[in-house]
Write an enzyme that holds these catalytic residues in place. Structure first.
Site, short mmCIF file in Angstrom:
data_model
loop_
_atom_site.label_atom_id
_atom_site.label_comp_id
_atom_site.label_asym_id
_atom_site.label_seq_id
_atom_site.Cartn_x
_atom_site.Cartn_y
_atom_site.Cartn_z
N GLY A 71 51.23 45.16 39.02
CA GLY A 71 51.05 44.49 37.73
C GLY A 71 51.26 45.45 36.57
N GLN A 178 45.52 37.78 36.32
CA GLN A 178 44.31 37.09 36.79
C GLN A 178 44.47 35.58 36.86
OE1 GLN A 178 41.74 38.31 38.21
NE2 GLN A 178 41.96 40.48 37.71
N HIS A 200 48.13 41.96 44.82
CA HIS A 200 46.81 42.18 45.43
C HIS A 200 45.68 41.39 44.79
CE1 HIS A 200 44.79 45.31 42.75
NE2 HIS A 200 46.00 45.31 42.24
N THR A 236 64.99 51.03 46.56
CA THR A 236 65.01 50.16 47.73
C THR A 236 63.76 49.29 47.75
OG1 THR A 236 66.34 51.76 48.93
CG2 THR A 236 65.17 50.12 50.26
N CYS A 324 37.80 49.88 36.07
CA CYS A 324 38.21 51.14 35.45
C CYS A 324 37.13 51.70 34.53
CB CYS A 324 39.50 50.96 34.67
SG CYS A 324 40.74 50.14 35.64
C1 PLP Z 1 44.66 44.14 38.09
C2 PLP Z 1 45.25 43.82 36.77
C3 PLP Z 1 46.40 44.49 36.32
C4 PLP Z 1 47.04 45.61 37.07
O1 PLP Z 1 47.66 45.20 38.26
P1 PLP Z 1 47.97 46.34 39.37
O2 PLP Z 1 48.81 45.63 40.37
O3 PLP Z 1 46.66 46.76 39.91
O4 PLP Z 1 48.70 47.42 38.67
C5 PLP Z 1 46.93 44.12 35.10
N1 PLP Z 1 46.36 43.16 34.36
C6 PLP Z 1 45.25 42.49 34.76
C7 PLP Z 1 44.69 41.43 33.89
C8 PLP Z 1 44.66 42.81 35.97
O5 PLP Z 1 43.56 42.17 36.35
#
Ligand code: PLP
Length: 388
Positions: A71, A178, A200, A236, A324
């Protein structure tokens, strides 16, 4: 039942069905999708199917789906692409409650000469739309507003925002990491130029993301190299994870109903019971405009970290603020932006459910948590003062 995992906004379990579809791509189907031989070519066809499945989840066409590594990469790619495509524009807009993937990027850009507008929210976490629209100008390169907040679950009116921003001819991106898989997301209705999602958070593996890029949107690649992803992202392909995300997308669409009914009911049961049995507790964020799986509850006069540690003893996994922010003693920037009183912000816990949660688990939390808060408050000097 253990662990009782209610931290699905941080990450979610890979669905068994997803893993099963992925496994052959680590063993017998290890071909490179770019190869000329059909051993690799087969893999290319499977990626095509995964792209169709992801597109199906968000009402996009497959050519609008760009696979990334997460993300965060999707967010960074979207913003950089807009800035490269509009080199004369030096103003960018986002909200004050974004995930660090957008927040820290915008703060970084502010240091390198961009004018940044951070749109405030009210005490329910709802965006000040007037403020946003008032700050759109001819110098604005991009507006990036998240679809749903990771800490409170509050949903922003992205359809309306996208329309207004597009009418001004400005690029609009939304971090929907989300939202996707938890509420309906249909790019036929929402005229955003770009949208980020992450595997994820919806029962696919970590390390796979998507940037949706609407047909006709000016784009400039972030990773330069080979011709993968139609030249939009070199490197890749993460084949197994792409296959996994395809399956997870298909399942998320199918499970949307259950998320909006059974999971929402479990979330409601949990929060109603806790608010009722624990004095001086409150919900952070708007009760209606909210994801069905998330609740953020402020327990006044206790430390969130202490609650987490004691829940951890019972193998209940939740989080305080965002993943975080945990580890620092500052309340999260989201709760601060909402003006949640310090007494409650410090003791705020986020519970985020998934289709793998059961009523038994929720009952376990309802039974175990109130005595924990009571015990911690008895130790707290602030709670004592309050009583006098
Ligand atoms: C988890 C999250 C991300 C980051 O995604 P990753 O795949 O962990 O880099 C970005 N924005 C929001 C709102 C998230 O909850």
């Amino acid at each position: 039942m253990k662990p009782v995992y209610v931290d699905n906004n941080a990450t979610s379990r890979v669905a068994p069905e997803v893993l099963e579809e992925m496994l052959p791509y680590f063993t017998e189907r290890y071909g490179n999708p770019s190869s000329m031989h059909s051993f690799g070519g087969h893999v290319d066809r499977e990626i095509k199917l995964a792209r169709e499945r992801v597109a199906g989840l968000i009402g996009a066409s497959p050519s609008e789906i760009l696979f990334t590594s997460c993300g965060t990469e999707s967010d960074n790619t979207a913003i950089r692409a807009a800035l490269v495509s509009n080199p004369d524009k030096k103003h960018i807009i986002t909200s004050r409650v974004e995930h660090p993937a957008i927040k820290n990027l915008f703060e970084n850009l502010a240091k390198t000469g961009f004018r940044v507008t951070f749109v405030p929210v009210d005490n329910k976490g709802l965006l000040d739309l007037e403020y946003l629209y008032r700050h759109l100008d001819d110098d604005t390169a991009i507006v990036s507003i998240m679809w749903a907040n990771n800490e409170t679950g509050v949903i922003f009116p992205v359809e309306e925002i996208a329309q207004t921003v597009k009418e001004r001819g400005i690029v609009f991106h939304t971090d929907a990491v989300q939202a996707v898989g938890k509420v309906p997301v249909d790019m036929n209705k929402v005229p955003a130029d770009m949208l980020s999602l992450s595997g994820h958070k919806l029962h696919a593996p970590k390390g796979i993301g998507v940037l949706y890029i609407r047909k006709g949107t000016k784009f400039s690649p972030f990773l330069i190299g080979g011709h993968q992803e139609s030249g939009r992202r070199a490197g890749t392909e993460n084949v197994a994870s792409i296959i996994g995300l395809g399956k997870a997308s298909e399942m998320a669409l199918y499970n949307l109903d259950e998320t909006e009914t059974r999971i929402k009911n479990l979330r409601d049961k949990l929060e109603k019971s806790l608010i009722k049995t624990v004095p001086n507790s409150m919900i952070n964020g708007d009760m209606d405009k909210r994801l069905p799986n998330t609740t953020s509850i402020g327990f006044e006069f206790v430390e969130g970290e202490a609650i987490l540690l004691m829940m951890n003893e019972l193998e209940i996994c939740a989080s305080s603020g965002s993943a975080c922010t945990s580890g620092s003693l500052e309340p999260s920037h989201v709760l601060r932006a909402m003006g949640v009183p310090f007494t409650a912000a410090h003791g705020s816990i986020r519970f985020s459910l998934s289709i793998y949660n059961t009523e038994k688990e929720i009952d376990f939390i309802i039974e175990k948590l109130p005595p924990i808060i009571k015990k911690l408050r008895e130790l707290s000097p602030f709670w004592d003062k309050k009583k006098c």
